[in-house]
Design a protein around this motif. Structure first.
Motif, PDB file in Angstrom:
ATOM      1  N   LEU A 168       0.316  -2.580   3.485  1.00 27.72           N
ATOM      2  CA  LEU A 168       1.561  -1.970   3.024  1.00 27.72           C
ATOM      3  C   LEU A 168       2.006  -0.854   3.965  1.00 27.72           C
ATOM      4  O   LEU A 168       1.253  -0.415   4.835  1.00 27.72           O
ATOM      5  CB  LEU A 168       1.389  -1.453   1.595  1.00 27.72           C
ATOM      6  N   ALA A 169       3.225  -0.385   3.777  1.00 27.62           N
ATOM      7  CA  ALA A 169       3.901   0.464   4.759  1.00 27.62           C
ATOM      8  C   ALA A 169       3.731   1.955   4.497  1.00 27.62           C
ATOM      9  O   ALA A 169       4.403   2.513   3.629  1.00 27.62           O
ATOM     10  CB  ALA A 169       5.380   0.107   4.811  1.00 27.62           C
ATOM     11  N   GLU A 170       2.883   2.590   5.273  1.00 21.97           N
ATOM     12  CA  GLU A 170       2.779   4.054   5.227  1.00 21.97           C
ATOM     13  C   GLU A 170       4.086   4.710   5.666  1.00 21.97           C
ATOM     14  O   GLU A 170       4.492   5.733   5.118  1.00 21.97           O
ATOM     15  CB  GLU A 170       1.650   4.541   6.142  1.00 21.97           C
ATOM     16  N   ASP A 216       6.123   4.601  -7.778  1.00 22.27           N
ATOM     17  CA  ASP A 216       6.425   4.075  -9.111  1.00 22.27           C
ATOM     18  C   ASP A 216       7.882   3.632  -9.181  1.00 22.27           C
ATOM     19  O   ASP A 216       8.205   2.568  -9.716  1.00 22.27           O
ATOM     20  CB  ASP A 216       6.133   5.146 -10.156  1.00 22.27           C
ATOM     21  N   ALA A 217       8.777   4.434  -8.606  1.00 25.29           N
ATOM     22  CA  ALA A 217      10.209   4.144  -8.708  1.00 25.29           C
ATOM     23  C   ALA A 217      10.678   3.069  -7.734  1.00 25.29           C
ATOM     24  O   ALA A 217      11.546   2.248  -8.069  1.00 25.29           O
ATOM     25  CB  ALA A 217      11.007   5.427  -8.465  1.00 25.29           C
ATOM     26  N   ALA A 218      10.105   3.050  -6.511  1.00 25.44           N
ATOM     27  CA  ALA A 218      10.649   2.190  -5.458  1.00 25.44           C
ATOM     28  C   ALA A 218       9.747   1.036  -5.061  1.00 25.44           C
ATOM     29  O   ALA A 218      10.209   0.071  -4.444  1.00 25.44           O
ATOM     30  CB  ALA A 218      10.958   3.031  -4.216  1.00 25.44           C
ATOM     31  N   GLY A 219       8.447   1.110  -5.368  1.00 24.59           N
ATOM     32  CA  GLY A 219       7.514   0.105  -4.881  1.00 24.59           C
ATOM     33  C   GLY A 219       7.201   0.327  -3.409  1.00 24.59           C
ATOM     34  O   GLY A 219       7.626   1.321  -2.802  1.00 24.59           O
ATOM     35  N   LEU A 220       6.448  -0.587  -2.813  1.00 26.00           N
ATOM     36  CA  LEU A 220       6.089  -0.497  -1.399  1.00 26.00           C
ATOM     37  C   LEU A 220       6.298  -1.845  -0.726  1.00 26.00           C
ATOM     38  O   LEU A 220       5.981  -2.890  -1.285  1.00 26.00           O
ATOM     39  CB  LEU A 220       4.627  -0.084  -1.228  1.00 26.00           C
ATOM     40  N   THR A 221       6.806  -1.800   0.489  1.00 27.05           N
ATOM     41  CA  THR A 221       6.991  -3.011   1.273  1.00 27.05           C
ATOM     42  C   THR A 221       5.803  -3.206   2.215  1.00 27.05           C
ATOM     43  O   THR A 221       4.869  -2.400   2.230  1.00 27.05           O
ATOM     44  CB  THR A 221       8.313  -2.963   2.061  1.00 27.05           C
ATOM     45  N   SER A 222       5.840  -4.249   3.022  1.00 27.60           N
ATOM     46  CA  SER A 222       4.741  -4.540   3.934  1.00 27.60           C
ATOM     47  C   SER A 222       4.863  -3.713   5.207  1.00 27.60           C
ATOM     48  O   SER A 222       5.959  -3.321   5.620  1.00 27.60           O
ATOM     49  CB  SER A 222       4.715  -6.026   4.294  1.00 27.60           C
ATOM     50  N   GLU A 223       3.734  -3.483   5.843  1.00 27.34           N
ATOM     51  CA  GLU A 223       3.738  -2.767   7.120  1.00 27.34           C
ATOM     52  C   GLU A 223       4.466  -3.578   8.185  1.00 27.34           C
ATOM     53  O   GLU A 223       5.120  -3.010   9.070  1.00 27.34           O
ATOM     54  CB  GLU A 223       2.304  -2.477   7.557  1.00 27.34           C
ATOM     55  N   ASP A 234       7.126  -5.315   7.813  1.00 26.92           N
ATOM     56  CA  ASP A 234       8.565  -5.135   7.650  1.00 26.92           C
ATOM     57  C   ASP A 234       9.008  -3.688   7.847  1.00 26.92           C
ATOM     58  O   ASP A 234      10.203  -3.429   8.032  1.00 26.92           O
ATOM     59  CB  ASP A 234       8.999  -5.603   6.253  1.00 26.92           C
ATOM     60  N   TYR A 235       8.049  -2.747   7.802  1.00 24.43           N
ATOM     61  CA  TYR A 235       8.399  -1.326   7.964  1.00 24.43           C
ATOM     62  C   TYR A 235       7.289  -0.689   8.795  1.00 24.43           C
ATOM     63  O   TYR A 235       6.444   0.039   8.284  1.00 24.43           O
ATOM     64  CB  TYR A 235       8.516  -0.650   6.596  1.00 24.43           C
ATOM     65  N   PRO A 236       7.278  -0.938  10.121  1.00 24.22           N
ATOM     66  CA  PRO A 236       6.153  -0.534  10.974  1.00 24.22           C
ATOM     67  C   PRO A 236       5.975   0.979  11.070  1.00 24.22           C
ATOM     68  O   PRO A 236       6.932   1.748  10.948  1.00 24.22           O
ATOM     69  CB  PRO A 236       6.523  -1.132  12.343  1.00 24.22           C
ATOM     70  N   TYR A 237       4.758   1.365  11.336  1.00 22.58           N
ATOM     71  CA  TYR A 237       4.394   2.772  11.479  1.00 22.58           C
ATOM     72  C   TYR A 237       4.877   3.305  12.826  1.00 22.58           C
ATOM     73  O   TYR A 237       4.687   2.673  13.867  1.00 22.58           O
ATOM     74  CB  TYR A 237       2.878   2.911  11.377  1.00 22.58           C
ATOM     75  N   THR A 238       5.496   4.502  12.809  1.00 23.53           N
ATOM     76  CA  THR A 238       5.999   5.134  14.030  1.00 23.53           C
ATOM     77  C   THR A 238       5.312   6.457  14.338  1.00 23.53           C
ATOM     78  O   THR A 238       5.564   7.040  15.394  1.00 23.53           O
ATOM     79  CB  THR A 238       7.512   5.388  13.928  1.00 23.53           C
ATOM     80  N   SER A 281      16.235   0.374   4.784  1.00 28.77           N
ATOM     81  CA  SER A 281      16.231  -0.599   3.696  1.00 28.77           C
ATOM     82  C   SER A 281      14.950  -1.425   3.746  1.00 28.77           C
ATOM     83  O   SER A 281      14.364  -1.618   4.814  1.00 28.77           O
ATOM     84  CB  SER A 281      17.451  -1.512   3.788  1.00 28.77           C
ATOM     85  N   PHE A 282      14.515  -1.908   2.590  1.00 30.31           N
ATOM     86  CA  PHE A 282      13.278  -2.686   2.520  1.00 30.31           C
ATOM     87  C   PHE A 282      13.279  -3.524   1.255  1.00 30.31           C
ATOM     88  O   PHE A 282      14.019  -3.257   0.304  1.00 30.31           O
ATOM     89  CB  PHE A 282      12.056  -1.754   2.520  1.00 30.31           C
ATOM     90  N   THR A 283      12.427  -4.535   1.270  1.00 32.70           N
ATOM     91  CA  THR A 283      12.206  -5.357   0.084  1.00 32.70           C
ATOM     92  C   THR A 283      10.774  -5.140  -0.372  1.00 32.70           C
ATOM     93  O   THR A 283       9.832  -5.412   0.378  1.00 32.70           O
ATOM     94  CB  THR A 283      12.419  -6.844   0.397  1.00 32.70           C
TER      95      THR A 283
END
Length: 323
Positions: free
Chosen positions: A65-67, A102-109, A111-115, A123-125
């Motif tokens: 998941l996406a830190e 809790d409010a937004a959930g988490l997307t995959s790393e 799809d949202y890479p660490y910088t 935006s994310f799913t």
């Protein structure tokens, strides 16, 4: 990245054992690396790791998941470019991170890479849906029996104290295996980890400093020995279902997440289900990768770490730390 997970049905209700290791149950992602950006992002890596494992245990699906989503979007470490939902006090408030997931959930790393830096929320799913990670409960401070009990249900998010009067404990910076115990330490420097299991003598803790640090990226923390490194002082267990606990302020002013009935029994005042206590800020905040130990020992430490392929951030002046 979707990882293969063996059948986990029923494991979340397994009673405490003499030994437990959630890696062997397919519920722990590989060690990650927060890098040497100078930002204290261990809180994001450890929190995400706890969610990864809890979701795998309850749904049989283990994702990286996406830190970076948590860093950019939760406002827990805002420098003006993020969504400032939380106090910009110089250190992250874990309750804010919990509320955001809790409010937004988490997307995959993927799809949202660490910088390795603060950024603007994109935006994310969600892969882990909103509402899943709602029920974070703080373990009674200093209670290692309660910590072991929580580990029977899944990995636990913890903060360890690795300071020595403003510098990092040399033994921690140089750790490469074995059971780690420090007779003296303080909270001027801290790191967030996720404990993924234990034996009779130590906790198995996953760090976020890459696999070349420690024992393949892990540290074995001495167990039931003077609350080593304050391992049980700030420990959070992610339980299934809707939130059942809230911030409870006791008569002496301390705050712990408790159910309403437990809070009433303790004579405290609760601010509501799903609320969280402020996370105490250490003097030095989080560290970035392996930190400076002291001005005197920097050159020798840098040479040692370079020999094993670990990048270290060396700073000017009097051993300033990441925050």
């Amino acid at each position: 990245m979707l990882l293969a997970v063996p059948l986990l049905a029923g494991l979340a209700q397994t009673p405490a054992h003499a030994n437990i290791d959630w890696r062997s149950k397919g519920a722990v992602t590989p060690v990650k690396d927060q890098g040497t950006s100078g930002c204290g992002f261990s809180w994001a890596f450890a929190t995400v790791a706890a969610v990864e494992s809890a979701y795998a245990i309850q749904h049989g699906k283990l994702d990286d998941l996406a830190e970076q989503q948590l860093i950019d979007c939760s406002g827990c470490q805002s420098t003006g470019s993020g969504v400032a939902q939380c106090p910009s006090s110089g250190c992250p408030q874990l309750g804010c991170a919990f509320a955001y997931i809790d409010a937004a959930g988490l997307t995959s790393e993927a799809d949202y890479p660490y910088t390795a830096r603060n950024g603007t929320c994109k935006s994310f799913t969600p892969v882990v849906p909103p509402g899943f990670a709602a029920n974070w409960q703080r373990i009674a401070p200093g209670d290692e029996t309660a910590l072991a009990g929580a580990l029977a249900f899944g990995p636990v998010l913890v903060r360890i104290e690795i300071g020595s009067q403003g510098s990092t404990l040399p033994a921690y910076a140089n750790y490469s295996g074995g059971i780690f115990y420090a007779s003296t330490f303080d909270d001027t420097v801290v790191q967030w980890l996720v404990i993924v299991g234990y034996t009779a003598n130590y906790y198995i803790a996953k760090n976020s400093l890459g696999t070349t640090w420690g024992d393949g990226g892990y540290i074995n923390l001495s167990r039931n020995r003077d609350d080593n490194l304050g391992v049980a002082n700030y420990a959070y267990s992610l339980q299934g279902g809707a939130a059942t606990a809230g911030a409870c302020t006791s008569p002496n002013g301390t705050c712990v997440e408790l159910t309403p009935s437990d809070c009433q029994t303790a004579g405290g005042t609760e601010t509501g289900i799903g609320s969280y206590c402020p996370t105490a800020c250490p003097g030095a905040f989080e560290i970035a990768s392996v930190p400076a130990v002291s001005r005197v020992g920097l050159a020798g430490l840098a040479a040692l770490l370079a020999a094993v392929g670990v990048a270290v951030l060396l700073r000017r002046a009097s051993g300033s730390r990441a925050h």
